[in-house]
Write a protein that holds these residues in place. Structure first.
Motif, PDB file in Angstrom:
ATOM      1  N   HIS A 181       0.550  -1.298  -0.024  1.00 26.77           N
ATOM      2  CA  HIS A 181       0.035   0.587  -0.044  1.00 26.77           C
ATOM      3  C   HIS A 181       0.642   1.158  -0.274  1.00 26.77           C
ATOM      4  CE1 HIS A 181      -3.831  -1.627   0.026  1.00 26.77           C
ATOM      5  NE2 HIS A 181      -4.048  -2.203   0.676  1.00 26.77           N
ATOM      6  N   GLN A 241      -4.374   2.773  -2.074  1.00 21.17           N
ATOM      7  CA  GLN A 241      -5.600   1.606  -3.091  1.00 21.17           C
ATOM      8  C   GLN A 241      -5.730   2.860  -3.964  1.00 21.17           C
ATOM      9  OE1 GLN A 241      -6.954  -1.011  -2.089  1.00 21.17           O
ATOM     10  NE2 GLN A 241      -8.473  -0.852  -3.279  1.00 21.17           N
ATOM     11  N   TYR A 276      -6.093  -6.852  -3.666  1.00 25.27           N
ATOM     12  CA  TYR A 276      -5.971  -6.275  -2.331  1.00 25.27           C
ATOM     13  C   TYR A 276      -7.040  -6.538  -2.087  1.00 25.27           C
ATOM     14  CZ  TYR A 276      -1.682  -2.825  -3.005  1.00 25.27           C
ATOM     15  OH  TYR A 276      -0.880  -1.914  -3.112  1.00 25.27           O
TER      16      TYR A 276
END
Length: 138
Positions: free
Chosen positions: A60, A65, A131
């Motif tokens: 991340h 994201q 993810y």
């Protein structure tokens, strides 16, 4: 995973080469096997390997994201925008001949832009899928 020193060092050593190979596949796609889809999957696999080895938080930090979520429509916009440029200049959709001073260079530029859009979309989609599955249990 913090005790797997060989895996961590090996991953740090191989990640730049994975990304370099993705770029090779991307730029070689005009002349042989390869292109945006394959390069996008290879680039996403680098992020997935980083996440598996160093944890989801490390991935991340490299590919947040929000960035991954923006990559999907950005690639589609590049692809569609390249096609729309032909329409706006009086030719057919995805007619690349009007993108440069002559038709040959226009085709080269158009194929490059379309393949870049595919790379961005595929890399974003594959990373977003990873993810989503990785964060399911959190």
């Amino acid at each position: 995973m913090s005790l797997d020193l060989i895996l961590r060092v090996g991953t740090k050593l191989i990640l730049p080469f994975i990304l370099l190979f993705a770029l090779y596949v991307q730029f070689h796609g005009d002349y042989g096997p390869g292109g945006g889809f394959q390069a996008g999957v290879i680039a996403a696999s680098a992020i997935i390997l980083l996440s598996i080895t160093f944890g989801l938080d490390a991935a991340h930090r490299i590919a947040p994201q929000r960035l991954v979520e923006l990559m999907v429509p950005l690639g589609v916009l590049i692809y569609a925008g390249t096609g729309a440029a032909g329409l706006l200049m009086g030719k057919n959709y995805l007619d690349y001949s009007v993108l440069a001073h002559d038709a040959v260079h226009g085709h080269e530029l158009g194929i490059f832009l379309v393949e870049a859009g595919v790379l961005i979309t595929v890399a974003g989609t594959m990373t977003a899928l990873f993810y989503a599955f990785a964060e399911r249990g959190r």
